[in-house]
Write an enzyme that holds these catalytic residues in place. Sequence first.
Site, mmCIF file in Angstrom:
data_model
loop_
_atom_site.group_PDB
_atom_site.id
_atom_site.type_symbol
_atom_site.label_atom_id
_atom_site.label_comp_id
_atom_site.label_asym_id
_atom_site.label_seq_id
_atom_site.Cartn_x
_atom_site.Cartn_y
_atom_site.Cartn_z
ATOM 1 N N LYS A 25 -9.327 -11.019 -10.790
ATOM 2 C CA LYS A 25 -9.831 -12.166 -10.027
ATOM 3 C C LYS A 25 -10.830 -11.465 -8.921
ATOM 4 C CE LYS A 25 -7.105 -13.962 -6.645
ATOM 5 N NZ LYS A 25 -7.953 -14.077 -5.291
ATOM 6 N N ASN A 26 -10.355 -10.598 -8.213
ATOM 7 C CA ASN A 26 -11.075 -10.236 -7.073
ATOM 8 C C ASN A 26 -12.241 -9.317 -7.318
ATOM 9 O OD1 ASN A 26 -9.275 -11.860 -5.512
ATOM 10 N ND2 ASN A 26 -8.005 -10.081 -4.776
ATOM 11 N N ARG A 96 -11.352 -19.220 0.248
ATOM 12 C CA ARG A 96 -11.771 -18.159 1.188
ATOM 13 C C ARG A 96 -12.954 -17.279 0.672
ATOM 14 N NH1 ARG A 96 -10.576 -17.347 6.069
ATOM 15 N NH2 ARG A 96 -11.294 -15.240 5.707
ATOM 16 N N CYS A 120 -5.564 -19.305 6.851
ATOM 17 C CA CYS A 120 -4.865 -19.870 5.549
ATOM 18 C C CYS A 120 -3.534 -19.345 5.674
ATOM 19 C CB CYS A 120 -5.278 -19.395 4.418
ATOM 20 S SG CYS A 120 -5.125 -17.563 4.223
ATOM 21 N N ARG A 125 -7.533 -14.922 9.536
ATOM 22 C CA ARG A 125 -8.615 -14.392 8.513
ATOM 23 C C ARG A 125 -10.063 -14.745 8.952
ATOM 24 N NH1 ARG A 125 -6.832 -15.145 2.321
ATOM 25 N NH2 ARG A 125 -8.210 -13.359 2.303
ATOM 26 N N PRO A 126 -10.310 -14.125 10.110
ATOM 27 C CA PRO A 126 -11.855 -14.295 10.711
ATOM 28 C C PRO A 126 -12.896 -13.697 9.864
ATOM 29 C CG PRO A 126 -10.772 -12.497 11.838
ATOM 30 C CD PRO A 126 -9.778 -13.092 10.902
ATOM 31 N N LEU A 129 -16.406 -9.865 11.451
ATOM 32 C CA LEU A 129 -16.912 -8.604 11.037
ATOM 33 C C LEU A 129 -18.244 -8.633 9.990
ATOM 34 C CD1 LEU A 129 -13.531 -6.410 10.687
ATOM 35 C CD2 LEU A 129 -15.262 -6.695 12.533
ATOM 36 N N ASP A 310 -1.131 -7.051 -1.379
ATOM 37 C CA ASP A 310 -1.258 -8.086 -2.459
ATOM 38 C C ASP A 310 0.033 -8.140 -3.269
ATOM 39 O OD1 ASP A 310 -3.318 -9.534 -1.470
ATOM 40 O OD2 ASP A 310 -4.761 -8.999 -2.903
ATOM 41 N N ILE A 332 -1.454 -5.787 7.194
ATOM 42 C CA ILE A 332 -2.888 -6.192 7.058
ATOM 43 C C ILE A 332 -3.038 -7.600 7.488
ATOM 44 C CG2 ILE A 332 -4.827 -6.873 5.312
ATOM 45 C CD1 ILE A 332 -3.871 -3.637 5.382
ATOM 46 N N ARG A 402 -4.177 -19.996 -9.228
ATOM 47 C CA ARG A 402 -5.584 -19.674 -8.700
ATOM 48 C C ARG A 402 -5.699 -18.190 -9.239
ATOM 49 N NH1 ARG A 402 -5.367 -19.618 -2.490
ATOM 50 N NH2 ARG A 402 -7.209 -18.156 -3.085
HETATM 51 C C1 EPZ Z 1 -9.195 -9.492 0.249
HETATM 52 O O1 EPZ Z 1 -9.454 -10.564 1.161
HETATM 53 C C2 EPZ Z 1 -8.831 -10.036 -0.982
HETATM 54 N N1 EPZ Z 1 -9.602 -10.994 -1.710
HETATM 55 C C3 EPZ Z 1 -7.404 -10.596 -0.668
HETATM 56 O O2 EPZ Z 1 -6.603 -10.886 -1.911
HETATM 57 C C4 EPZ Z 1 -6.584 -9.078 0.005
HETATM 58 O O3 EPZ Z 1 -5.261 -9.578 0.172
HETATM 59 C C5 EPZ Z 1 -7.315 -8.583 1.042
HETATM 60 O O4 EPZ Z 1 -8.688 -8.223 0.730
HETATM 61 C C6 EPZ Z 1 -6.637 -7.217 1.491
HETATM 62 O O5 EPZ Z 1 -6.623 -6.436 0.575
HETATM 63 C C7 EPZ Z 1 -10.618 -10.734 -2.148
HETATM 64 O O6 EPZ Z 1 -10.997 -9.923 -2.764
HETATM 65 C C8 EPZ Z 1 -11.352 -12.115 -2.819
HETATM 66 P P1 EPZ Z 1 -10.141 -8.374 4.420
HETATM 67 P P2 EPZ Z 1 -10.339 -10.283 2.435
HETATM 68 O O7 EPZ Z 1 -11.327 -8.763 5.189
HETATM 69 O O8 EPZ Z 1 -11.501 -9.647 2.025
HETATM 70 C C9 EPZ Z 1 -9.180 -8.810 9.352
HETATM 71 C C10 EPZ Z 1 -5.232 -12.345 -2.885
HETATM 72 O O9 EPZ Z 1 -4.177 -12.704 -2.967
HETATM 73 N N2 EPZ Z 1 -10.521 -9.135 9.156
HETATM 74 O O10 EPZ Z 1 -10.106 -6.940 3.929
HETATM 75 O O11 EPZ Z 1 -10.476 -11.648 3.107
HETATM 76 C C11 EPZ Z 1 -8.549 -9.647 8.407
HETATM 77 O O12 EPZ Z 1 -7.967 -10.853 9.130
HETATM 78 C C12 EPZ Z 1 -6.183 -12.356 -1.703
HETATM 79 O O13 EPZ Z 1 -5.860 -12.071 -4.182
HETATM 80 C C13 EPZ Z 1 -10.962 -9.314 10.533
HETATM 81 O O14 EPZ Z 1 -10.705 -9.282 11.447
HETATM 82 O O15 EPZ Z 1 -9.348 -9.519 3.460
HETATM 83 C C14 EPZ Z 1 -7.233 -8.812 7.908
HETATM 84 O O16 EPZ Z 1 -6.358 -8.633 9.177
HETATM 85 C C15 EPZ Z 1 -5.599 -12.870 -0.415
HETATM 86 N N3 EPZ Z 1 -12.491 -9.821 10.731
HETATM 87 C C16 EPZ Z 1 -7.952 -7.586 7.679
HETATM 88 O O17 EPZ Z 1 -9.226 -7.514 8.480
HETATM 89 C C17 EPZ Z 1 -13.103 -10.165 9.733
HETATM 90 O O18 EPZ Z 1 -14.247 -10.480 9.598
HETATM 91 C C18 EPZ Z 1 -8.329 -7.072 6.034
HETATM 92 O O19 EPZ Z 1 -8.625 -8.501 5.494
HETATM 93 C C19 EPZ Z 1 -12.650 -9.621 8.173
HETATM 94 C C20 EPZ Z 1 -11.250 -9.302 8.119
#
Ligand code: EPZ
Length: 426
Positions: A25-26, A96, A120, A125-126, A129, A310, A332, A402
């Site tokens: 999926k991802n 998202r 969520c 999840r801001p 960045l 995950d 995370i 999903r």
């Molecule tokens: C990806 O989400 C995955 N989604 C998530 O999979 C996965 O849990 C996550 O990476 C971590 O491995 C997809 O690939 C579509 P991040 P993502 O940005 O990219 C913080 C699933 O179940 N952060 O790596 O949204 C954030 O809050 C899902 O399939 C900021 O602070 O995650 C978190 O604490 C759920 N500011 C950390 O970084 C930002 O601008 C990592 O989040 C972006 C992120």
Amino acid sequence: MTTADALRIKGGEPVSGTVRVSGAKNSTLPILAASLMATEPCEITGVPNLRDVETMVELMGILGMRVSWDKKNRRMEVAPENPRHEAPYSLVKKMRASVLVLGPILARLGKAKVSMPGGCAIGVRPINLHLKALQQMGARIEVEGGYVLAECSRLKGTNIVFDKVTVTGTENVLMAAVLADGVTTIENSAREPEVTELCQVLRKMGAQIEGEGTPTITVKGVDELRGFSHHVMPDRIEAATLLMIGPITGGRIRVEGGNPGHLDAVLLKLREAGIEIEIYPDGAMEAWRGGDSILPVECSTWPYPGFPTDVQAQLMALLSLAKGTSMITENIFEDRFQHVAELSRMGANITVSDRKAVIQGVDHLTGAPVMASDLRASASLVLAALAAKGESIVSRVYHLDRGYEQLDKKLAALGVEIERIKQPVG
Ligand code: EPZ
């Protein structure tokens, strides 16, 4: 009367047999987003039939792409028709990952209007960045009425250093950088296999990228990207989940079609928990309990190549049956323990303090009605239900749909007594 699907599962019996992993999926989601930048048709095969992919396809249509999806043969064709720049709230709020279209649309059209995703079930999840990096590349960005409004003439290559490793943030910036003017370096970038695969696809499109899979990715911008043909890699999170079916129920499971090379941290932890895992030359993996009991472990989630967040909920289900006390630290997401209350309803003994969960293993779990809160939490409840004595009803399985392709059918094929039922909601 409104209804929602639920799964009725009869557990408590060893589950053994062979099961196959679907496409990731991802990976599929960012690859589809990348196709927004192609000037020619693109072909994607191995596409999993998932609700999130459906949402992305709907979004692609709104963004002016013609998508034909042969679900039976898992093949998709995406062609640019009449590119548009607005991703509405109605779709972004469903998923998202829709935010992945921001970088590609901006790079291709010079403007983008993308709804801000909200928080969520697993945390705030801001996307600060993502936005900061695009601004550094010269985009003018405003947030107005719940939308990100971004504009630029042509993005400019620059040096980006992420404060925190972000998967979709890295992917968004990567996609923006491939059409930018000059060289972009992305430091502290995510090293997840899905990011590496996206780079492979972008390279097929004519992008010039080096360093994927390391913390520094370098991208030399080009003027135009062509179409591509790509087969999506297997879903490592699904593979990890399926692998636990054997040991959690006391059976022996063979998982085919996965890539064990993407699962080092998971396999290491499972082996530490006393699980025997055999890996065959074709990549098939077999897992079963090495001794009478599952052993307690300590585990912390980290960005790849660390233990994936995950898979945290699924590991917790397994450890709830260990002989002794385990500890899981979630580094995370700040709120990713919502499965704990539901696992407890099945008899698990878990206490949470801040980002740490202490799991005191119990002798057995018992079936109960439980409610899923997010995708991976649902998977953990299904695993627990397979192990639990008696009947469980896992409601809100739309979360599961999903991201797990036909999990109920895969389990039924393994001999599990499982039925999809309709439940009244409201
Ligand atoms: C990806 O989400 C995955 N989604 C998530 O999979 C996965 O849990 C996550 O990476 C971590 O491995 C997809 O690939 C579509 P991040 P993502 O940005 O990219 C913080 C699933 O179940 N952060 O790596 O949204 C954030 O809050 C899902 O399939 C900021 O602070 O995650 C978190 O604490 C759920 N500011 C950390 O970084 C930002 O601008 C990592 O989040 C972006 C992120």
